[in-house]
Design an enzyme around this catalytic site. Structure first.
Site, short mmCIF file in Angstrom:
data_model
loop_
_atom_site.label_atom_id
_atom_site.label_comp_id
_atom_site.label_asym_id
_atom_site.label_seq_id
_atom_site.Cartn_x
_atom_site.Cartn_y
_atom_site.Cartn_z
N CYS A 1 43.31 17.45 23.56
CA CYS A 1 43.66 17.84 22.10
C CYS A 1 43.94 19.56 22.23
CB CYS A 1 42.51 17.62 21.36
SG CYS A 1 41.00 18.11 21.94
N HIS B 1 41.22 22.40 15.42
CA HIS B 1 41.12 23.32 16.28
C HIS B 1 42.03 24.36 16.03
CE1 HIS B 1 38.69 20.51 18.50
NE2 HIS B 1 39.52 20.03 19.54
#
Lengths: 358, 358
Positions: free
Chosen positions: A128, A252
Site C-alpha cells: 500500500c 495513508h
C-alpha cells in the site's frame, strides 16, 4: 461470455473492499466465488445483492476460475496461488509473498501496466505505501528522472487489518470513557501481529510496521525500497524509508522528499501530476488546500500537495501524498490490474507452469 | 537571598507545566508571581501548596522581579518583555517573537548555554520541534559535522494549547460515542488558530502547523530551519522540514534524516547520543525498543532510536526523535535556561536597554 472470479480472503478489511470494487467494476463477470478459511466456510456474503456461500480454500477450489484475487496473507498465497495457476486462472496477489519473484510482474496500472504482458500466471499488487508513492512520482520520473527518495510515512491502522481497527477504537474508548492512560491501554496486535511485543497506538506514533530485517530497517521499509526499484525498473534509484503507524483508521499519508536528475520547475511538476491518471493535485496553500487522510477515504485516487522546492538542494522537492490504503493501496489496485489484464487480452491459462506446487 | 520569579501566561498548557518545573527546580526562589490577562486576574493557582493570586500583566507589573518567564503568546511578549527588562528582570521568552533577534540568545542549554553570556535582558526558548532535534543532533554535529537535515514531524496537539487538546478529545467522543464521521467532526482551532480554515485532527494527519509563509513552507517549518542555524551557529547547515500535526495529545515525534560532514559509524553515533546530557538512547530493534510519544510524556529527556545508515548515502543517517513538547519543548527548557542563568551569575539587571518600549 464473462469470467469466473474467485476472491480468496473475502472476509477481511481488504476483502470487503474488493467485493465493492468488483461490484463496481466494468469487468465482464459471470460468477463470483468467495474463498476463505474453513472457519468461514458456509457463511454467506452479498455480491450485488445476491447471497453467496463462502467456500473453503483448497488445492482443488480453483477449477473453472479465470481470475483469482488473493488477499488472505502471504502463506495462503504461497500455498494456493500455484494451484490456481495450474487450474488455468490468472492470480492477482495482494500479499508480499510473490512481489520480488522475477517471474511475477509487480504492477501499479498507471505506472507499469506493460509489465503485465510477460505474466506467467501470477501478478503481484505492491505494498500500500509503495503504490501511492508510485502514482505521485511516476509523472515526475517520466519528465525529469529520479535520483533518490527519502520518505517518512504516516500509515493508518487498517493496513494491519480489521482487528487492528477494533483494537484502536477500543483503546480510545478506554482513554476517553474509562480514564485509562494511553500507555496503559490494551494492545495485542500492533505494531505487528507477527512480532513479540505489542504497544498502544491511540494518541501514539509507532515507528515500526511489520518486523525488523537484519539491516535495522523493517520489512515495510524495505518493501518501499525494493518494490520502487522493481516497478520503476531502475535499481539505481536510491530509496530509504521510515515507516510509522499513526492513529488514523484509513488513509495513508507520506512525507516524500525526492531529488530529480534534471531540475524540475515546481509549476511544471504540479501540471505533470495534475494530468497523470489516478493522481489528484490538491495544492494551494493560499486556501489551505492539501491532502488529508479523512478526505481520501473512499476514493480510488492518490492526492498530492505541499509540493515545494527544497530550501537548499536545487533538484530537491518535498511533497505530501495521501491515498485510501484499502482501495488504491490494495483492493482497487488489485481489481484495476484485473481490468487491465482483461483489456489486454491477458486473462488466459498459463501453459508453462513456473510456480512450485507445495 | 532568593529570586522573585514572574510567570506570564500561567494558566495555559505550557504555563501549568512551568509551575511544576519551578516547583521542582533547584533555583533559589523567594517569591513566585503569576501574571495573566485581565480575564484571569484575581483567580488563584497553587505553588508548592500555597494559593497565589493571579495579577494582570501590565507595564508596571515587573517591579522587583528578577526572572520573568513569558509564555502567553508572541504579542504579549512583544509588548511586555521590554518593560520587564527595564524593571531589571531577565526574561526567558517561550514565544517566537524574539527568537531571531540578533540581540537575543536562542538557547537549548545542553547545546549552546555559552550564548547566554551575551544576553541583553531577553533570552528566547526555541520552538518545541527544534529543541528536541537539537538535543539529538548536537552530539553528532560535535564529532562528525552536519551538512544537511531533512525532517518530517509528527507533532502533538498540545503544542497548539489546551483548547486544541479539548477539541481533539471532543472529536473522538463525537466519532466513537455518537457515530459522527471523522471528516464531519467539529473543528474550530487546528491546524492553526490564526488561519482561516479549520480541519478535524481526530483520525487525521494535517500537514500544516502555524500559517504559511510566502515560500510555501509554514512558519513552523521555517522555525526549524532558521532556529537550527542560529542555535548551532552555522548558516551553512541545510535544513528543510515538513511539519505535520497528528492525533497525539502530548509528545512530538520526528523522523530525522541527516548527512554528516565526515562518515559517522552508527555504533559511535549511538555512544555519542547515549552520553549526551538530556538525550536518552532507546535503540534496540531486537527487543522492539524505540522512542514512543506515550512513554515520553512527563519526562524532561529527549529519546532517540531507530538510528541507521541511509541505504545509499555514505554519510546519511536516519533516526526517530521523541520528547514531551510541553516539557523539554517548552516549560522545562525555559526553567532550565533560568537555572543556567543562575549558575553562570547572569541573573542581573541590564543597564543598556536595546528593546523598544511600545
Amino acid at each position: 461470455m464473462g469470467y469466473t472470479v474467485a476472491l480468496v480472503g473475502a472476509t477481511g478489511a481488504v476483502g470487503t473492499r474488493m467485493i465493492q470494487m468488483l461490484e463496481e467494476s466494468s469487468l465482464p463477470i459471470d460468477q463470483v466465488r468467495f474463498l476463505a478459511s474453513a472457519r468461514s466456510a458456509g457463511k454467506t456474503l452479498l455480491f450485488k445483492g445476491q447471497e453467496i456461500s463462502i467456500e473453503e480454500t483448497t488445492e482443488n477450489a480453483f477449477e473453472g476460475v479465470d481470475i483469482a484475487l488473493f488477499s488472505a496473507g502471504g502463506s495462503t498465497s504461497a500455498k494456493y496461488a500455484p494451484y490456481a495457476v495450474k487450474a488455468g486462472a490468472v492470480v492477482v496477489d495482494n500479499t508480499s509473498f510473490f512481489r520480488m519473484n522475477k517471474d511475477v510482474p509487480l504492477v501499479v496500472p498507471e505506472v507499469n501496466s506493460h509489465a503485465l504482458e510477460k505474466h506467467k500466471g501470477i501478478i503481484a499488487c505492491p505494498n500500500c505505501s509503495t503504490i501511492q508513492m508510485m502514482v505521485a512520482l511516476e509523472p515526475i520520473r517520466e519528465k525529469w528522472g529520479l535520483e533518490r527518495i527519502i520518505v517518512s510515512t504516516y500509515q493508518a491502522v487498517s493496513g494491519a487489518g480489521q482487528s487492528a481497527i477494533n483494537e484502536t477504537e477500543n483503546q480510545y474508548r478506554q482513554i476517553l470513557n474509562e480514564g485509562v492512560a494511553p500507555k496503559d491501554t490494551t494492545a495485542n496486535i500492533l505494531p505487528s501481529g507477527g512480532d513479540k511485543k505489542h504497544y498502544p497506538i491511540a494518541f501514539n506514533a509507532l515507528p515500526q510496521i511489520d518486523v525488523f530485517t537484519d539491516n535495522d530497517y523493517t520489512y515495510e521499509e524495505m518493501k518501499m525500497t525494493n518494490e520502487t526499484k522493481k516497478i520503476m525498473e531502475d535499481d539505481s534509484i536510491a530509496v530509504s524509508a521510515t515507516c510509522v503507524r499513526i492513529p488514523v483508521l484509513s488513509g495513508h499519508s507520506e512525507s516524500v522528499y525526492i531529488e530529480t536528475q534534471k531540475v524540475a520547475p515546481i509549476d511544471e511538476v504540479r501540471a505533470a501530476i495534475a494530468s497523470f491518471p489516478g493522481a489528484v493535485l490538491e495544492d494551494d496553500v493560499s486556501t489551505q488546500t492539501y491532502p488529508q487522510a479523512i478526505n481520501a477515504v473512499g476514493s480510488r485516487d492518490t492526492f498530492i500537495g505541499r509540493i515545494r522546492k527544497d530550501l537548499d538542494a536545487e533538484k530537491g522537492i518535498h511533497m505530501w501524498v495521501v491515498s485510501d490504503n484499502l482501495l488504491k493501496g490494495a483492493a482497487w489496485n488489485s481489481v484495476q490490474i484485473a481490468e487491465e489484464l482483461h483489456a489486454r487480452g491477458l486473462v488466459r491459462p498459463t501453459k508453462d507452469l513456473v510456480f512450485d506446487l507445495k
